[in-house]
Scaffold this motif. Structure first.
Motif, PDB file in Angstrom:
ATOM      1  N   VAL A  93     120.055  23.300  51.796  1.00 31.77           N
ATOM      2  CA  VAL A  93     120.828  22.369  50.980  1.00 31.77           C
ATOM      3  C   VAL A  93     122.222  22.945  50.764  1.00 31.77           C
ATOM      4  O   VAL A  93     122.368  24.142  50.484  1.00 31.77           O
ATOM      5  CB  VAL A  93     120.135  22.145  49.619  1.00 31.77           C
ATOM      6  N   ASP A  94     123.247  22.131  50.904  1.00 39.55           N
ATOM      7  CA  ASP A  94     124.591  22.611  50.604  1.00 39.55           C
ATOM      8  C   ASP A  94     124.699  22.893  49.104  1.00 39.55           C
ATOM      9  O   ASP A  94     124.229  22.095  48.283  1.00 39.55           O
ATOM     10  CB  ASP A  94     125.621  21.562  50.998  1.00 39.55           C
ATOM     11  N   PRO A  95     125.300  24.017  48.709  1.00 37.93           N
ATOM     12  CA  PRO A  95     125.419  24.342  47.283  1.00 37.93           C
ATOM     13  C   PRO A  95     126.091  23.247  46.466  1.00 37.93           C
ATOM     14  O   PRO A  95     125.860  23.143  45.257  1.00 37.93           O
ATOM     15  CB  PRO A  95     126.268  25.626  47.293  1.00 37.93           C
ATOM     16  N   LEU A  96     126.893  22.415  47.114  1.00 34.75           N
ATOM     17  CA  LEU A  96     127.522  21.294  46.421  1.00 34.75           C
ATOM     18  C   LEU A  96     126.478  20.362  45.816  1.00 34.75           C
ATOM     19  O   LEU A  96     126.700  19.755  44.758  1.00 34.75           O
ATOM     20  CB  LEU A  96     128.393  20.521  47.419  1.00 34.75           C
ATOM     21  N   PHE A  97     125.314  20.261  46.480  1.00 34.10           N
ATOM     22  CA  PHE A  97     124.264  19.341  46.044  1.00 34.10           C
ATOM     23  C   PHE A  97     123.128  20.027  45.297  1.00 34.10           C
ATOM     24  O   PHE A  97     122.266  19.351  44.737  1.00 34.10           O
ATOM     25  CB  PHE A  97     123.690  18.592  47.247  1.00 34.10           C
ATOM     26  N   GLY A  98     123.083  21.376  45.334  1.00 34.07           N
ATOM     27  CA  GLY A  98     122.003  22.083  44.658  1.00 34.07           C
ATOM     28  C   GLY A  98     121.340  23.096  45.563  1.00 34.07           C
ATOM     29  O   GLY A  98     121.977  23.719  46.409  1.00 34.07           O
ATOM     30  N   THR A  99     120.023  23.222  45.403  1.00 28.84           N
ATOM     31  CA  THR A  99     119.249  24.232  46.132  1.00 28.84           C
ATOM     32  C   THR A  99     118.000  23.606  46.739  1.00 28.84           C
ATOM     33  O   THR A  99     117.653  22.453  46.437  1.00 28.84           O
ATOM     34  CB  THR A  99     118.813  25.357  45.176  1.00 28.84           C
ATOM     35  N   LEU A 100     117.314  24.383  47.555  1.00 29.09           N
ATOM     36  CA  LEU A 100     116.040  23.916  48.091  1.00 29.09           C
ATOM     37  C   LEU A 100     115.041  23.645  46.963  1.00 29.09           C
ATOM     38  O   LEU A 100     114.242  22.702  47.040  1.00 29.09           O
ATOM     39  CB  LEU A 100     115.470  24.945  49.069  1.00 29.09           C
ATOM     40  N   ASP A 101     115.069  24.468  45.915  1.00 25.78           N
ATOM     41  CA  ASP A 101     114.182  24.212  44.771  1.00 25.78           C
ATOM     42  C   ASP A 101     114.530  22.889  44.099  1.00 25.78           C
ATOM     43  O   ASP A 101     113.633  22.172  43.635  1.00 25.78           O
ATOM     44  CB  ASP A 101     114.267  25.359  43.762  1.00 25.78           C
ATOM     45  N   ASP A 102     115.816  22.557  44.021  1.00 23.98           N
ATOM     46  CA  ASP A 102     116.208  21.254  43.474  1.00 23.98           C
ATOM     47  C   ASP A 102     115.639  20.124  44.318  1.00 23.98           C
ATOM     48  O   ASP A 102     115.200  19.094  43.799  1.00 23.98           O
ATOM     49  CB  ASP A 102     117.734  21.127  43.415  1.00 23.98           C
ATOM     50  N   PHE A 103     115.638  20.338  45.638  1.00 27.19           N
ATOM     51  CA  PHE A 103     115.078  19.311  46.514  1.00 27.19           C
ATOM     52  C   PHE A 103     113.571  19.186  46.304  1.00 27.19           C
ATOM     53  O   PHE A 103     113.032  18.079  46.248  1.00 27.19           O
ATOM     54  CB  PHE A 103     115.387  19.614  47.979  1.00 27.19           C
ATOM     55  N   ARG A 104     112.892  20.309  46.198  1.00 27.07           N
ATOM     56  CA  ARG A 104     111.448  20.267  45.953  1.00 27.07           C
ATOM     57  C   ARG A 104     111.141  19.523  44.651  1.00 27.07           C
ATOM     58  O   ARG A 104     110.206  18.716  44.589  1.00 27.07           O
ATOM     59  CB  ARG A 104     110.888  21.691  45.898  1.00 27.07           C
ATOM     60  N   THR A 105     111.931  19.782  43.620  1.00 26.47           N
ATOM     61  CA  THR A 105     111.740  19.096  42.334  1.00 26.47           C
ATOM     62  C   THR A 105     111.965  17.603  42.479  1.00 26.47           C
ATOM     63  O   THR A 105     111.213  16.788  41.922  1.00 26.47           O
ATOM     64  CB  THR A 105     112.699  19.671  41.276  1.00 26.47           C
ATOM     65  N   LEU A 106     112.974  17.232  43.247  1.00 28.00           N
ATOM     66  CA  LEU A 106     113.248  15.814  43.478  1.00 28.00           C
ATOM     67  C   LEU A 106     112.062  15.140  44.148  1.00 28.00           C
ATOM     68  O   LEU A 106     111.630  14.049  43.725  1.00 28.00           O
ATOM     69  CB  LEU A 106     114.514  15.667  44.336  1.00 28.00           C
ATOM     70  N   VAL A 107     111.542  15.766  45.189  1.00 21.98           N
ATOM     71  CA  VAL A 107     110.403  15.180  45.912  1.00 21.98           C
ATOM     72  C   VAL A 107     109.188  15.041  44.997  1.00 21.98           C
ATOM     73  O   VAL A 107     108.533  13.991  44.955  1.00 21.98           O
ATOM     74  CB  VAL A 107     110.060  16.019  47.153  1.00 21.98           C
ATOM     75  N   GLN A 108     108.895  16.081  44.247  1.00 26.18           N
ATOM     76  CA  GLN A 108     107.743  16.034  43.339  1.00 26.18           C
ATOM     77  C   GLN A 108     107.911  14.955  42.275  1.00 26.18           C
ATOM     78  O   GLN A 108     106.967  14.205  41.978  1.00 26.18           O
ATOM     79  CB  GLN A 108     107.557  17.397  42.677  1.00 26.18           C
ATOM     80  N   THR A 109     109.111  14.843  41.721  1.00 29.18           N
ATOM     81  CA  THR A 109     109.372  13.844  40.688  1.00 29.18           C
ATOM     82  C   THR A 109     109.282  12.434  41.262  1.00 29.18           C
ATOM     83  O   THR A 109     108.697  11.532  40.643  1.00 29.18           O
ATOM     84  CB  THR A 109     110.757  14.073  40.066  1.00 29.18           C
ATOM     85  N   ALA A 110     109.865  12.245  42.432  1.00 31.02           N
ATOM     86  CA  ALA A 110     109.807  10.929  43.073  1.00 31.02           C
ATOM     87  C   ALA A 110     108.364  10.523  43.351  1.00 31.02           C
ATOM     88  O   ALA A 110     107.958   9.390  43.057  1.00 31.02           O
ATOM     89  CB  ALA A 110     110.615  10.945  44.364  1.00 31.02           C
ATOM     90  N   HIS A 111     107.585  11.431  43.900  1.00 31.17           N
ATOM     91  CA  HIS A 111     106.190  11.118  44.199  1.00 31.17           C
ATOM     92  C   HIS A 111     105.410  10.790  42.929  1.00 31.17           C
ATOM     93  O   HIS A 111     104.555   9.884  42.926  1.00 31.17           O
ATOM     94  CB  HIS A 111     105.541  12.289  44.937  1.00 31.17           C
ATOM     95  N   ALA A 112     105.710  11.486  41.832  1.00 33.78           N
ATOM     96  CA  ALA A 112     105.020  11.219  40.568  1.00 33.78           C
ATOM     97  C   ALA A 112     105.350   9.827  40.050  1.00 33.78           C
ATOM     98  O   ALA A 112     104.553   9.229  39.312  1.00 33.78           O
ATOM     99  CB  ALA A 112     105.412  12.270  39.534  1.00 33.78           C
ATOM    100  N   LYS A 113     106.498   9.289  40.441  1.00 40.72           N
ATOM    101  CA  LYS A 113     106.911   7.953  40.003  1.00 40.72           C
ATOM    102  C   LYS A 113     106.591   6.885  41.040  1.00 40.72           C
ATOM    103  O   LYS A 113     107.033   5.740  40.931  1.00 40.72           O
ATOM    104  CB  LYS A 113     108.412   7.958  39.691  1.00 40.72           C
ATOM    105  N   GLY A 114     105.834   7.265  42.067  1.00 39.60           N
ATOM    106  CA  GLY A 114     105.426   6.297  43.086  1.00 39.60           C
ATOM    107  C   GLY A 114     106.474   5.999  44.128  1.00 39.60           C
ATOM    108  O   GLY A 114     106.390   4.986  44.828  1.00 39.60           O
ATOM    109  N   LEU A 115     107.472   6.875  44.262  1.00 39.02           N
ATOM    110  CA  LEU A 115     108.541   6.664  45.227  1.00 39.02           C
ATOM    111  C   LEU A 115     108.393   7.613  46.414  1.00 39.02           C
ATOM    112  O   LEU A 115     108.165   8.809  46.242  1.00 39.02           O
ATOM    113  CB  LEU A 115     109.907   6.912  44.572  1.00 39.02           C
ATOM    114  N   LYS A 116     108.525   7.095  47.607  1.00 39.12           N
ATOM    115  CA  LYS A 116     108.581   7.912  48.807  1.00 39.12           C
ATOM    116  C   LYS A 116     110.009   8.444  48.983  1.00 39.12           C
ATOM    117  O   LYS A 116     110.967   7.863  48.468  1.00 39.12           O
ATOM    118  CB  LYS A 116     108.173   7.103  50.040  1.00 39.12           C
ATOM    119  N   VAL A 117     110.146   9.533  49.741  1.00 35.43           N
ATOM    120  CA  VAL A 117     111.451  10.142  49.972  1.00 35.43           C
ATOM    121  C   VAL A 117     111.730  10.201  51.471  1.00 35.43           C
ATOM    122  O   VAL A 117     111.011  10.872  52.223  1.00 35.43           O
ATOM    123  CB  VAL A 117     111.533  11.553  49.366  1.00 35.43           C
TER     124      VAL A 117
END
Length: 546
Positions: free
Chosen positions: A75-99
């Motif tokens: 992930v480009d530091p401008l957008f965050g980190t790989l951990d930020d991406f993992r959190t996004l995926v987990q949160t999206a899945h918990a809300k019924g959203l695919k990524v």
């Protein structure tokens, strides 16, 4: 590894495109980021969409704002980190959203380590990883191929004393997919994100992976081509038939390899971006037979023409050529003028925009929305000194670039920065004052707003299985009304849309007996009269048939 099960969520699912730079800024640096997106997922889920598509967030020098990748697996530091991406995926899945994530496989940044090594010499291990060619005897490029962004698609490199191919910016060299090592390396980057839990890929510039090995010249097509929706009519790119620089037959075999990899992961999908001389036919070819792309979309609904005969012709052509393939229909994205202006006109005709939204949601295929479509946002007016988009800067003022559809999302009407960040930081593109009355907080509280129309539309669509799963049969072409029947499990639904600013009448046949008008809040202007349908200007009607 065996093929994993697929619940086909994508087949008829609604995809919401997020342009990360402009969605939400969590750290007040003026650029949207992954944590900002995560914080807004409740809003996205409230729309009733099935998936989000994230434009590139990979490491990049940002010459083309992430579509020039320097590291496919970070992930480009401008957008965050790989951990930020993992959190996004987990949160999206918990809300019924695919990524779904954007993959730019045809080219990299010139700062990618692969290219740095490739250009170092003609004998290094990656010398053949990009498309290199000697100059002609007179020093000119090896052929007449042109860049989508203007000028020759060949750039001279003083180190290797050769030209390299770039179909876009000179800082975006094209990979050589004829080299098996390149294909293996690319597949490895695709697998990386699958292992992190992504549900699919949007494949940028899908027809560009392979080039003609003989580097033959493209034939001319006789001067300017009207209606070039990729950049503009001022770019001679549209003056060629692009038969050798893209859409080569080897693409199909690569898609099969890509599909075999993706199919090893449950419930995943791929949607390809198709921009070719005959995009509808290419969409059909790339999605046929169930062994290549799951679905594809073209630029054919991203132009200014919204007439019923034009729309009918597109759907007829896909039906004739589809071979069972599955389309994804988009009315907007990050590369074209916003549909709020392009189809809504200078006055932003909301009735026509709602008609267009209903039309999109009733088509056979998977609809793709662009952030802000649900708010009815018009194209932003950007001053030259504020432009960021390279082709817009190069071709101003005849072509103003893509920045007008990329300005920050308006969340809070009264906030200085429209709720994009902390209100204190200047954003990468200027805030659009015209968006204040259209902000999420304003429309959220208005039951009759365009935002709430979209929510009702998507919720209603979920109750109509024929619109998600049904086959599609076009009614005869009409000068004003685009009409078709969707049929599934005994349900027959007639969808009819008057895409003109004049009243219209559509006569039905004996086999099209209306039984019940299906109420869709916000879609109006049509009624059944005897054996026909009568429409007000930009009126629509969805009818259950007997």
């Amino acid at each position: 590894m065996s093929k994993a099960p697929n619940n086909n969520w994508w087949r008829g699912g609604v995809i919401y495109q997020i342009y990360p730079r402009s969605f939400a800024d969590s750290n007040s640096d003026g650029v949207g980021d992954l944590p900002g997106i995560t914080a807004k997922l409740d809003y996205v889920a409230s729309l009733g969409v099935d998936a989000i598509w994230l434009s590139p967030f990979f490491k990049s020098p940002m010459k083309d704002f992430g579509y020039d990748v320097s590291d496919y697996c970070d992930v480009d530091p401008l957008f965050g980190t790989l951990d930020d991406f993992r959190t996004l995926v987990q949160t999206a899945h918990a809300k019924g959203l695919k990524v779904v994530i954007d993959q730019v496989l045809s080219h990299t940044s010139d700062q990618h380590p692969w290219f740095v090594e490739s250009r170092a010499s003609k004998t290094n291990p990656k010398a053949d990883w990009y498309v290199w060619a000697d100059a002609k005897d007179d020093g000119n490029p090896p052929n007449n191929w042109l860049s989508v962004f203007g000028g020759s698609s060949w750039q001279w490199d003083t180190r290797r004393k050769q030209y390299y191919l770039h179909n876009f910016l000179a800082s975006q060299p094209d990979l050589n997919f004829h080299n098996p090592e390149v294909v293996d390396a690319i597949l490895g980057t695709v697998k990386f994100w699958l292992e992190l839990g992504v549900d699919g890929y949007r494949l940028d510039t899908a027809p560009f992976y392979f080039h003609d090995k003989e580097l033959r010249n493209n034939p001319g097509r006789g001067g300017a081509k009207e209606g070039d929706n990729t950049v503009s009519d001022v770019n001679p790119y549209g003056w060629q038939w692009h038969v050798y620089d893209k859409e080569r037959p080897e693409n199909l075999e690569f898609f099969k390899k890509l599909r075999a990899l993706v199919d090893q992961y449950p419930n995943t999908t791929m949607v390809g971006e198709i921009g070719t001389d005959d995009s509808i036919a290419t969409m059909a070819a790339y999605t046929s037979d169930g062994d290549k792309l799951h679905m594809a979309y073209s630029f054919d609904l991203l132009g200014k023409d919204s007439s019923a005969p034009y729309l009918h012709g597109l759907m007829q052509k896909f039906a004739e050529k589809s071979q069972g393939g599955w389309p994804s229909w988009a009315l907007a994205n990050h590369d074209v003028e916003r549909v709020g202006s392009r189809w809504g006109g200078p006055e932003r005709n909301l009735q026509k925009l709602r008609l267009a939204a209903a039309f999109q949601m009733c088509l056979r295929g998977s609809p793709c929305l662009y952030q802000g479509d649900e708010l009815g946002l018009p194209e932003a007016d950007i001053a030259f000194e504020d432009l960021q988009d390279p082709p817009g800067i190069a071709m101003w003022p005849e072509y103003k670039g893509r920045d007008g559809c990329r300005t920050p999302m308006p969340w809070v009407s009264q906030a200085a920065d429209l709720g994009f960040g902390d209100g204190k930081t200047k954003a990468w593109l200027p805030y659009t004052e015209a968006y204040r009355p259209l902000a999420v907080d304003v429309q959220d509280k208005d039951a009759g707003s365009h935002l709430n129309f979209y929510r009702q539309l998507l919720q209603w669509r979920r109750t109509q299985s024929a619109l998600i799963h049904g086959e599609q049969t076009l009614l005869p072409v009409h000068s004003q009304v685009m009409a078709f029947v969707r049929e599934h499990a005994g349900q027959r639904v007639l969808c009819a849309f008057n895409f003109s600013d004049q009243a219209a009448t559509l006569q039905l046949t004996a086999g099209q007996q209306p039984a019940q008008v299906l109420a869709l809040p916000g879609l109006s202007g049509g009624q059944v009269e005897g054996q026909g349908l009568v429409f007000e200007p930009f009126g629509g009607l969805i009818v259950q048939l007997a």
